[in-house]
Design a protein around this motif. Structure first.
Motif, short mmCIF file in Angstrom:
data_model
loop_
_atom_site.label_atom_id
_atom_site.label_comp_id
_atom_site.label_asym_id
_atom_site.label_seq_id
_atom_site.Cartn_x
_atom_site.Cartn_y
_atom_site.Cartn_z
N PHE A 219 1.08 -1.08 -0.12
CA PHE A 219 -0.02 -0.15 0.32
C PHE A 219 0.48 1.23 -0.11
O PHE A 219 0.63 2.27 0.33
CB PHE A 219 -0.39 0.06 1.19
N ARG A 244 -5.15 2.39 -1.90
CA ARG A 244 -6.31 2.23 -0.54
C ARG A 244 -7.58 2.80 -1.16
O ARG A 244 -7.44 2.97 -2.83
CB ARG A 244 -5.72 2.82 0.38
N ASN A 251 -8.56 2.53 3.92
CA ASN A 251 -8.83 1.22 4.21
C ASN A 251 -8.33 0.28 3.66
O ASN A 251 -7.74 0.67 2.33
CB ASN A 251 -10.10 0.66 5.00
N TYR A 252 -7.08 -0.56 4.01
CA TYR A 252 -6.75 -1.25 3.20
C TYR A 252 -7.46 -2.28 1.67
O TYR A 252 -8.52 -2.83 2.22
CB TYR A 252 -5.32 -2.71 3.68
N ASP A 313 -2.01 1.17 9.52
CA ASP A 313 -3.90 1.35 9.51
C ASP A 313 -4.19 2.93 10.78
O ASP A 313 -3.43 2.94 11.42
CB ASP A 313 -3.34 0.74 10.30
#
Length: 557
Positions: A219, A244, A251-252, A313
């Motif tokens: 990411f 992302r 979010n991933y 995150d």
């Protein structure tokens, strides 16, 4: 007992009381700036600075997105046996064969030694654990789930060598942190965890750190700087967001990582700039070289961006930031309180001709102050005659603008135009909750000129090697020059011109491809900052003597 708790309460309030700064757009900055941004009492101000400087040296964000295992990587570099894994990595990463120790890697990344114990003022830092580390400043270890991973801190880009002294808060002239991530991005996706563990003797916990870093790296998007000395971190943030999900927490998304969103600007154009000095931050109310960050704590903001560029995150990061507000305050305090080195720390005051500097002051007021602010000099004070020559040259007060201006003087536009890509950061929940607003601008901030003598090369993109060139019409400026470390104050700095020696005075050791700066390349242009400033209707209004006097004045700031 009641008196005891009353006294305890007073002590607690004294130790932690501070005023929350106004981070909203357009808040007026008082004359002299906001050095004590939280209005700490004297004791807490100094304590917070010291703690903040340690956070700047050793990265404090324990939930950082990229944390490779330290000991296995160190062994891989330092062990002299014919490790097949090392040979394989060498085949992928040019230059690894030249590293004999982990410190060689850190030196290559542009990190500097810690200041010595006897340094004072801007050249001193408090040490982690009160002991001068053996490693280089900007490198640190973080423990996670039974293993130690390594990371890089603010000091990696915001500290520099100045004639043998390390200055925290100064632009690193040769940062290579981007290159580390670029090399990691090349190797990690191909790295099998079982092979890594077998050939590095990594523990299960250390191998888990590798697996996590490998997963997060999906990411992260990277961009090679267009020249040594420039940084692509801001582009890395925007391009990483494009890998992302497009939601409030980015979010991933494996799908988006495989097929990132296109970026109309950054996919094809550069937006590089050099890391900024810290000591100017106190005078501003909008941030970055183009003033595109309109509101929000700039230190808090940069931690968010830094972590997006490391694949963090954002749910975890948001919680860490909320739980560690004291760290944010301490780091912010250290940055806002930062001071610039003075030229008389390295050269005798007599090298500045006071009469010429005073003449230069008037030229500055007539031609430069409207954008760059006013600087009250000690030589104009009633008691100036009783001061030492060095004290007489110092600035007593900086009167920059109440509201940070943005002006288009025709300088290279690539950097500011690239900020349009970062406006997507406004959509993140963590930005909305913390008042962070970004808006691309039509120019750049004419910065305060505190410590300008030590900030060569000039312009946001390093396109101007010295002040003589800056005061030369753009069409006559040299198209190329060579950069080099400031090791010798007699050979590596042109005192008369304030910056890099160029032409025949360039040290031979600098003349390498890596240190060649070519202003004809996109994003590296040296145009602008002449017409309407020291050129009127195409004609220069400053004589050679005027320019020399102006430079003498600028070197005292």
């Amino acid at each position: 007992m009641t008196k005891f708790f009353f006294l305890l309460t007073l002590i607690s309030v004294s130790a932690f009381a501070q005023t929350e700064p106004d981070w909203t757009a357009g808040v007026a900055v008082p004359p002299g700036g906001r050095s004590n941004i939280y209005l700490w009492n004297d004791f807490d101000f100094q304590t917070s600075q010291n703690k903040g400087k340690i956070h700047a040296q050793v990265y404090p964000v324990t939930v950082t997105g990229m944390l490779p295992p330290y000991e296995p990587v160190r062994r891989l570099i330092e062990e002299k046996n014919s490790n097949p894994l090392r040979k394989w990595i060498q085949s992928l990463m040019k230059g690894l064969s030249g590293f004999r120790s982990f410190e060689d890697v850190l030196k290559n990344l542009g990190l500097h030694k810690y200041p010595l114990e006897n340094e004072r003022g801007v050249y001193a830092v408090p040490y982690p654990n009160e002991i001068r580390p053996d490693t280089l400043m900007g490198f640190g270890l973080i423990e996670r789930d039974g293993a130690e991973g390594f990371t890089f801190s603010c000091a990696a880009c915001h500290s520099s060598n100045l004639f043998g002294k390390t200055v925290l808060g100064m632009t690193n002239r040769f940062p290579r942190a981007n290159e580390f991530f670029i090399k990691a991005k090349k190797v990690m996706p191909l790295m099998d965890p079982h092979i890594f563990q077998a050939y590095t003797r990594a523990t299960d916990a250390e191998t888990a750190l590798l697996v996590e870093s490998k997963a997060r790296l999906k990411f992260v998007e990277l961009k090679q700087p267009i020249a040594l000395g420039l940084d692509t971190s801001l582009a890395q943030v925007s391009l990483s967001l494009n890998r992302r999900a497009k939601d409030g927490y980015a979010n991933y998304s494996d799908k988006t990582a495989r097929s990132p969103r296109a970026d109309a600007y950054l996919d094809n154009k550069p937006a590089d700039s050099k890391p900024a000095v810290w000591w100017n931050v106190k005078y501003k109310n909008r941030w970055l070289s183009d003033g595109s960050v309109l509101s929000g704590n700039p230190i808090f903001t940069n931690l968010i961006w830094n972590e997006i560029g490391r694949g963090a995150d954002l749910h975890e990061l948001e919680q860490w930031l909320a739980d560690n507000d004291h760290i944010i305050k301490e780091l912010t305090t250290a940055v806002f309180a930062s001071e610039a080195p003075h030229i008389t720390d390295f050269y005798p005051a007599e090298k500045i001709d006071l009469g010429r500097a005073k003449a230069g002051e008037q030229i500055f007021k007539n031609n430069c102050a409207k954008c760059h602010g006013n600087y009250e000099k000690a030589w104009n004070q009633p008691h100036a005659l009783v001061l030492s020559a060095a004290e007489r040259l110092k600035t007593v007060e900086v009167r920059y603008k109440e509201k940070t201006p943005v002006v288009n003087v025709g300088t290279d536009p690539f950097r500011r135009q690239g900020m349009k890509s970062l406006e997507q950061l406004n959509d993140l929940e963590i930005s909305k909750k913390n008042g962070i607003v970004i808006k691309a601008q039509e120019g750049y901030v004419p910065p305060p000129l505190v410590g300008i003598w030590a900030r060569w090369p000039y312009m946001h993109n390093n396109s101007i090697p010295n002040l003589c060139v800056l005061l030369t019409p753009a069409k006559k400026r040299p198209s190329i020059y060579y950069s080099g470390e400031a090791l010798n104050k007699d050979t590596d700095y042109d005192f008369a011109c304030g910056g890099y020696p160029i032409g025949d005075r360039t040290p031979k050791a600098w003349k390498t491809r890596e240190h060649l700066y070519d202003t004809r390349k996109a994003g590296m242009g040296n145009m602008g900052h002449d017409e309407g400033i020291f050129i009127k209707d195409g004609k220069e209004i400053l004589s050679a003597e005027d320019k020399y006097n102006l430079i003498q004045f600028l070197q005292t700031l």
